[in-house]
Design a protein around this motif. Structure first.
Motif, PDB file in Angstrom:
ATOM      1  N   PRO A 181       0.804  -1.231   0.000  1.00 33.45           N
ATOM      2  CA  PRO A 181       0.000   0.000   0.000  1.00 33.45           C
ATOM      3  C   PRO A 181       0.833   1.276   0.000  1.00 33.45           C
ATOM      4  N   GLN A 182       2.102   1.174   0.360  1.00 32.73           N
ATOM      5  CA  GLN A 182       2.966   2.355   0.364  1.00 32.73           C
ATOM      6  C   GLN A 182       3.488   2.702  -1.027  1.00 32.73           C
ATOM      7  N   ASN A 237      -7.908  -5.403  -2.300  1.00 32.00           N
ATOM      8  CA  ASN A 237      -7.561  -5.011  -0.929  1.00 32.00           C
ATOM      9  C   ASN A 237      -6.427  -3.997  -0.914  1.00 32.00           C
ATOM     10  N   ASN A 238      -5.478  -4.174  -1.817  1.00 30.34           N
ATOM     11  CA  ASN A 238      -4.399  -3.191  -1.921  1.00 30.34           C
ATOM     12  C   ASN A 238      -4.941  -1.844  -2.395  1.00 30.34           C
ATOM     13  N   LYS A 244      -7.992  -0.688  -1.935  1.00 36.51           N
ATOM     14  CA  LYS A 244      -8.724  -0.078  -0.809  1.00 36.51           C
ATOM     15  C   LYS A 244      -7.769   0.580   0.180  1.00 36.51           C
ATOM     16  N   GLU A 245      -6.663  -0.089   0.448  1.00 37.29           N
ATOM     17  CA  GLU A 245      -5.697   0.469   1.390  1.00 37.29           C
ATOM     18  C   GLU A 245      -5.068   1.736   0.826  1.00 37.29           C
ATOM     19  N   ARG A 246      -4.813   1.741  -0.473  1.00 37.19           N
ATOM     20  CA  ARG A 246      -4.274   2.949  -1.106  1.00 37.19           C
ATOM     21  C   ARG A 246      -5.278   4.094  -1.031  1.00 37.19           C
ATOM     22  N   ARG A 251      -7.459   4.499   1.302  1.00 36.46           N
ATOM     23  CA  ARG A 251      -7.487   4.940   2.701  1.00 36.46           C
ATOM     24  C   ARG A 251      -6.349   5.907   3.001  1.00 36.46           C
ATOM     25  N   LEU A 252      -5.232   5.695   2.334  1.00 40.99           N
ATOM     26  CA  LEU A 252      -4.053   6.523   2.585  1.00 40.99           C
ATOM     27  C   LEU A 252      -4.036   7.811   1.760  1.00 40.99           C
ATOM     28  N   GLN A 280     -16.215   2.293  -3.881  1.00 45.96           N
ATOM     29  CA  GLN A 280     -14.987   2.824  -3.298  1.00 45.96           C
ATOM     30  C   GLN A 280     -14.459   3.997  -4.132  1.00 45.96           C
TER      31      GLN A 280
END
Length: 473
Positions: free
Chosen positions: A265-266, A303-304, A306-308, A310-311, A349
């Motif tokens: 995700p980073q 999922n990756n 979604k995490e991106r 979120r960030l 999303q």
């Protein structure tokens, strides 16, 4: 805005060559920084002193000290002294020290360091190095027991491989690939060696197209690693675009889910490479692109994503373009593919976080919704017909840097959506006005490009006729 188009190999090679020229220049700058000598080292510190340094090296006088001086000059001038070094016939002298069996470890390392810098600067310098006749010796040094010598030799080879025609097919298949494969096998637990071998592997995939059998031994070694170097993924991206290797690579059913599981995700360089690989997968025929719908692979990617998302609030400069191209290309597979994507809440999303996207992402973002409007089932189109979607098109059409073709494609999709909304009594007119899209459409009606103005005029007339009907009633 049609992202799903596979570039020819020559175009890919040209683009990658330019990228690699930039990368090797960056590598050289990093090398110059990390190898910077203390200011107190040599008194000799200008190109005017090259004759003295070269003469001393030729006579094998204080070799290590004079090589350090030479390196100091290269660092101080940021590499802008190579022509002078060539003029004073310094390269043959350095090459003789490199092949001298009596040379010290430090001398070998410094000689290779110099050749890394030279070969990273331009193709002309690469051919200067090749003319010295030391390539086979450098290949031998790629298996040296001392890490710095081994990795320096590998990076010299990697820089040379960036240059077209530096290696012919026989060189690659009979010497280069087998040697690098053996080096990787010998030092598979040494990260710097693995990364350098991966870089050479990537460069080879760009040089020409070879049968998979030649790549198989080294690919199997990379598969055995717990984490793949991003250069290896970049090379695999090249190979799946080539007819000779594509089928064999996809025969490994674990490849796609394994790559998807490595997404970070980073947004590391590895993640960038993996996403680019998946973009290339979606550029292939349905036989291959639909493999991304494998449950594990899709879940990892989503999922990756979604995490991106979120960030995004923490880093609003992050680009999501590669994700949008993947979703957009998958939407080209038709209604069932779009429904699968929607069932996994991808669209909700995207719509819920669109205000955090950077402007350059809107081209690929609109590409996603264009394809949903063109190929999606009615229930999906009804779902996405909301204020957020109209705002996305408004932001996109306001961008002065968009291409005429992308503008036309967006207007065409909007036209279809508005007709669909009108036929199904959706609140499209309210969205059309409240989001400011109406004023943009009015401006586009006078666009100098006929197909754009005609598309905008159709949308304008659609609501103008509706307004006239309401007034008459």
């Amino acid at each position: 805005m049609s992202f799903r188009s596979v570039a020819s190999l020559s175009n890919i090679c040209n683009q990658r060559s330019e990228i690699h020229r930039q990368l090797r220049n960056k590598k050289r700058d990093q090398l110059l920084q990390t190898k910077r000598e203390p200011h107190s080292l040599p008194d000799v510190c200008s190109t005017n002193d090259f004759p003295i340094v070269v003469e001393c090296l030729q006579k094998r006088m204080d070799v290590e000290e004079n090589l350090r001086r030479l390196r100091f000059i290269i660092v101080k001038t940021k590499g802008n002294c190579i022509d002078t070094l060539i003029d004073y016939h310094g390269l043959p002298v350095i090459s003789q020290i490199l092949i001298d069996t009596n040379s010290s470890i430090d001398s070998l390392e410094t000689c290779l360091w110099i050749f890394i810098n030279i070969t990273s600067m331009s193709d002309v310098y690469v051919f200067h190095v090749l003319s010295l006749g030391i390539l086979n010796h450098i290949l031998t040094l790629t298996q040296h027991s001392v890490e710095n010598i081994r990795t320096n030799a590998l990076w010299v080879i990697s820089n040379i491989a960036t240059t077209k025609k530096a290696f012919n097919d026989n060189d690659v298949l009979q010497y280069l690939l087998p040697t690098i494969t053996q080096t990787l096998k010998m030092y598979i637990d040494n990260t710097p060696t693995v990364e350098a071998c991966a870089s050479i592997f990537e460069k080879i995939t760009i040089i020409n197209q070879y049968q998979y059998q030649y790549y198989h031994p080294i690919i199997v070694l990379f598969y055995g690693l717990p984490r793949y170097p991003h250069e290896f993924i970049d090379g695999m991206t090249q190979l799946i675009a080539q007819k000779q290797t594509k089928k064999a690579i996809f025969s490994n059913e674990k490849l796609l889910p394994t790559l998807a599981s490595l997404l970070d995700p980073q947004h590391s360089q590895l993640t960038q490479s993996i996403l680019t690989f998946f973009v290339q997968v979606t550029n292939l025929s349905q036989k291959y692109s639909q493999k991304l719908f494998d449950s594990d692979t899709f879940e990892f990617i989503f999922n990756n994503f979604k995490e991106r998302l979120r960030l995004l609030r923490e880093n609003e400069t992050e680009s999501l373009e590669l994700y949008f191209i993947i979703w957009g290309n998958l939407c080209l597979l038709g209604g069932n593919a779009i429904k699968y994507i929607d069932d996994h809440k991808v669209l909700i999303q995207i719509l819920a976080t669109f205000q955090w996207y950077i402007q350059s992402d809107y081209d690929s973002l609109v590409f996603v919704f264009n394809n949903i409007i063109l190929y999606g089932f009615d229930e999906v189109k009804e779902y996405i017909c909301c204020e957020q979607l109209f705002l996305i098109y408004t932001y996109f059409l306001k961008d002065i840097d968009k291409t005429p073709q992308s503008t036309y494609e967006a207007l065409n999709a909007l036209r279809l959506l508005l007709v669909f909304g009108d036929e199904n009594d959706l609140d499209t007119k309210n969205y059309y006005v409240s989001t400011g899209l109406e004023s943009i459409i009015n401006e586009l009606c006078s666009n100098s490009i006929r197909k754009i103005s005609d598309s905008a005029q159709f949308i304008y007339d659609l609501f103008e006729a509706e307004d006239n009907l309401e007034m008459s009633e």
